[in-house]
Motif scaffolding. Structure first.
Motif, PDB file in Angstrom:
ATOM      1  N   LEU A 147       0.263  -7.858  18.651  1.00  0.00           N
ATOM      2  CA  LEU A 147       0.008  -9.296  19.353  1.00  0.00           C
ATOM      3  C   LEU A 147       1.001  -9.954  20.061  1.00  0.00           C
ATOM      4  CD1 LEU A 147      -2.492  -8.640  17.349  1.00  0.00           C
ATOM      5  CD2 LEU A 147      -2.619 -10.921  17.014  1.00  0.00           C
ATOM      6  N   ASP A 148       0.785 -10.230  21.333  1.00  0.00           N
ATOM      7  CA  ASP A 148       1.889 -10.730  22.040  1.00  0.00           C
ATOM      8  C   ASP A 148       1.806 -12.336  22.024  1.00  0.00           C
ATOM      9  OD1 ASP A 148       4.407 -10.559  23.683  1.00  0.00           O
ATOM     10  OD2 ASP A 148       3.021 -10.457  25.446  1.00  0.00           O
ATOM     11  N   CYS A 149       2.735 -12.836  22.600  1.00  0.00           N
ATOM     12  CA  CYS A 149       2.578 -14.410  22.424  1.00  0.00           C
ATOM     13  C   CYS A 149       3.901 -15.053  23.377  1.00  0.00           C
ATOM     14  CB  CYS A 149       2.939 -15.096  21.202  1.00  0.00           C
ATOM     15  SG  CYS A 149       2.930 -17.096  21.143  1.00  0.00           S
TER      16      CYS A 149
ATOM     17  N   GLN B  94      -2.081 -13.780  22.003  1.00  0.00           N
ATOM     18  CA  GLN B  94      -3.040 -12.643  22.339  1.00  0.00           C
ATOM     19  C   GLN B  94      -3.693 -12.558  21.005  1.00  0.00           C
ATOM     20  OE1 GLN B  94      -1.123  -8.949  22.758  1.00  0.00           O
ATOM     21  NE2 GLN B  94      -2.721  -8.165  24.125  1.00  0.00           N
ATOM     22  N   CYS B  95      -5.074 -12.214  21.142  1.00  0.00           N
ATOM     23  CA  CYS B  95      -5.850 -12.019  19.841  1.00  0.00           C
ATOM     24  C   CYS B  95      -6.035 -10.615  19.433  1.00  0.00           C
ATOM     25  CB  CYS B  95      -7.010 -12.473  20.004  1.00  0.00           C
ATOM     26  SG  CYS B  95      -8.328 -11.742  21.130  1.00  0.00           S
TER      27      CYS B  95
ATOM     28  N   GLY C 203      -7.257  -8.295  22.242  1.00  0.00           N
ATOM     29  CA  GLY C 203      -6.193  -7.776  23.288  1.00  0.00           C
ATOM     30  C   GLY C 203      -6.357  -8.895  24.270  1.00  0.00           C
ATOM     31  N   ASN C 204      -7.073  -9.885  24.417  1.00  0.00           N
ATOM     32  CA  ASN C 204      -7.035 -11.130  25.256  1.00  0.00           C
ATOM     33  C   ASN C 204      -6.128 -12.148  25.155  1.00  0.00           C
ATOM     34  OD1 ASN C 204      -9.029 -10.179  26.849  1.00  0.00           O
ATOM     35  ND2 ASN C 204     -10.632 -10.806  25.475  1.00  0.00           N
ATOM     36  N   TYR C 205      -5.388 -12.550  26.305  1.00  0.00           N
ATOM     37  CA  TYR C 205      -4.409 -13.792  26.067  1.00  0.00           C
ATOM     38  C   TYR C 205      -5.254 -15.208  26.235  1.00  0.00           C
ATOM     39  CZ  TYR C 205      -0.679 -10.482  26.659  1.00  0.00           C
ATOM     40  OH  TYR C 205       0.249  -9.312  26.472  1.00  0.00           O
TER      41      TYR C 205
ATOM     42  N   CYS D 109     -14.276 -14.220  25.048  1.00  0.00           N
ATOM     43  CA  CYS D 109     -13.633 -13.394  24.323  1.00  0.00           C
ATOM     44  C   CYS D 109     -14.476 -13.077  23.241  1.00  0.00           C
ATOM     45  CB  CYS D 109     -12.104 -13.762  23.765  1.00  0.00           C
ATOM     46  SG  CYS D 109     -11.465 -12.578  22.633  1.00  0.00           S
TER      47      CYS D 109
ATOM     48  N   GLY E  79      -2.682 -12.681  31.706  1.00  0.00           N
ATOM     49  CA  GLY E  79      -1.286 -12.493  31.084  1.00  0.00           C
ATOM     50  C   GLY E  79      -0.411 -13.517  31.739  1.00  0.00           C
TER      51      GLY E  79
ATOM     52  N   PHE F 236       1.139  -6.307  30.704  1.00  0.00           N
ATOM     53  CA  PHE F 236      -0.091  -6.201  30.093  1.00  0.00           C
ATOM     54  C   PHE F 236      -0.393  -4.680  29.701  1.00  0.00           C
ATOM     55  CE2 PHE F 236      -0.196  -8.733  33.801  1.00  0.00           C
ATOM     56  CZ  PHE F 236       0.048 -10.071  32.992  1.00  0.00           C
TER      57      PHE F 236
END
Length: 392
Positions: A194-196, A208-209, A212-214, A271, A282, A391
């Motif tokens: 999970l990216d932030c 990011q959840c 995979g969505n931001y 989402c 992203g 992404f």
């Protein structure tokens, strides 16, 4: 005053558009004019940005905003099942650079937080087994770090044929995450990543959840997606990130030009995670660039040195060969002998004894620029694959 606005004219987020945008240069020039007159009431601490998007800024962060910063990231981790107190590991460098008494160690443990800190500056092919042993002993459920540091770790594990225990999730932030990095990290730890996205000035956050969505966290700060233009991809546009502080009352920034670009959907999807936060494609933020040392260290967090060395406005690292790097230092009026000593200590700790370091004091205009106008922190002619999209 120039626009004839009064405080009572600002009653909603839409009214902010009456205000001019706030640039980093304007804050530099204005100095204390951007501090709240009653900032001491909020028990602020002084922090410095890394300067990864331009000159380093000094920001006052009040005590309550520090608590809320923790809560927002706690919530994001909770999307992957994290509960406060559970064990996690973190690849870090600044933690060790700020503490000379532990600078030579490869780990530190903060048991009250359930946190194992691994010194990313010491990670080389020769000692990768020590890092594996620490993870096996501590048994973290989660792992956090810069994407490039996480990728370097799993690459070394793979080369050494080291078995890795699966995790529940990995969290990344601080720089662009490529598809190659995501695939390698998720495969190695057998879990989602999970990216932030955030920044020290605390005007915007995108997280990011598990789908995979931001998501734009609109209860963290007000993010304006300005100056939209085509991206070259159907259904996607590029927007300039402009943020407004919601919680930091010691130094509130209104319509602040963050310096990053956001990829946005012309028709944002809903989402499947069920959260109502706006979904964006992203962030086009800082691209990972690294200095590679002769013993195999991959240093991509050098951008953060400007945040911990007083008197430094900007640092640029230029590496033409494996054992030599030139450090271009843009100083402020506050720079003195003590600042230089701190800088040299940090450079020695981050780059090691095998790297010849040449310091050159320059003006900002004497540092290299990219075609986009941004000034890269690291310029290296030593081969290392870092290109790609954020992404994945």
């Amino acid at each position: 005053l120039e626009r004839g606005l009064r405080v009572e004219d600002i009653n909603s987020a839409d009214d902010l558009y009456h205000l001019p945008r706030l640039s980093r240069e304007t804050i530099h020039q204005g100095g204390a004019l951007f501090h709240a007159d009653n900032k001491e009431r909020y028990h602020p601490t002084l922090a410095r940005t890394s300067g990864s998007s331009g000159l380093a800024l000094e920001c006052y962060l009040d005590r309550e905003s520090n608590a809320l910063e923790f809560v927002h990231y706690w919530r994001h981790w909770g999307w992957a099942g994290y509960r406060l107190g559970q064990r996690f590991a973190e690849l870090a460098s600044i933690h060790f650079l700020r503490r000379p008494q532990i600078g030579g160690r490869i780990f530190d443990v903060q048991r009250v937080y359930g946190r194992l800190l691994l010194n990313s500056m010491k990670l080389t092919p020769a000692n990768v087994g020590e890092y594996r042993a620490l993870l096996a002993r501590f048994q973290p459920l989660y792992l956090k770090g810069l994407p490039s540091a996480l990728y370097h770790l799993v690459t070394l594990f793979a080369a050494a044929k080291v078995a890795i225990a699966p995790l529940r999730a990995v969290f990344s932030s601080g720089e662009n995450l490529t598809r190659e990095m995501r695939v390698a990290i998720e495969s190695a730890f057998q879990c989602p990543l999970l990216d932030c996205y955030g920044h020290m000035e605390r005007t915007a956050c995108i997280a990011q959840c598990l789908e995979g969505n931001y998501h734009v966290l609109s209860d963290y700060g007000l993010l304006e997606l300005a100056d939209r233009r085509p991206s070259g991809e159907v259904g996607v546009e590029i927007a300039t990130a402009v943020g407004t502080t919601l919680y930091n009352r010691a130094m509130p920034l209104l319509r602040y030009e963050i310096g990053d670009l956001i990829e946005v959907f012309q028709h944002p999807p809903r989402c499947r995670c069920g959260r109502s936060f706006l979904v964006v494609r992203g962030v086009r933020g800082r691209i990972a660039a690294a200095i590679v040392t002769p013993e195999g260290r991959v240093e991509s967090a050098l951008f953060a040195l400007a945040s911990i060395v007083p008197g430094v406005a900007f640092l640029q690292f230029a590496q033409q060969r494996p054992d030599r790097v030139e450090v271009r230092v843009v100083r402020t009026e506050a720079f003195n002998g003590s600042c230089e000593a701190t800088l040299r200590r940090c450079l020695s700790e981050a780059l090691g004894a095998s790297m010849e370091v040449r310091i050159r004091y320059v003006s900002l205009e004497d540092t290299d620029k990219e075609p986009s106008g941004k000034r890269p922190v690291a310029i290296s002619e030593v081969p290392r694959a870092t290109a790609g999209s954020r992404f994945g």
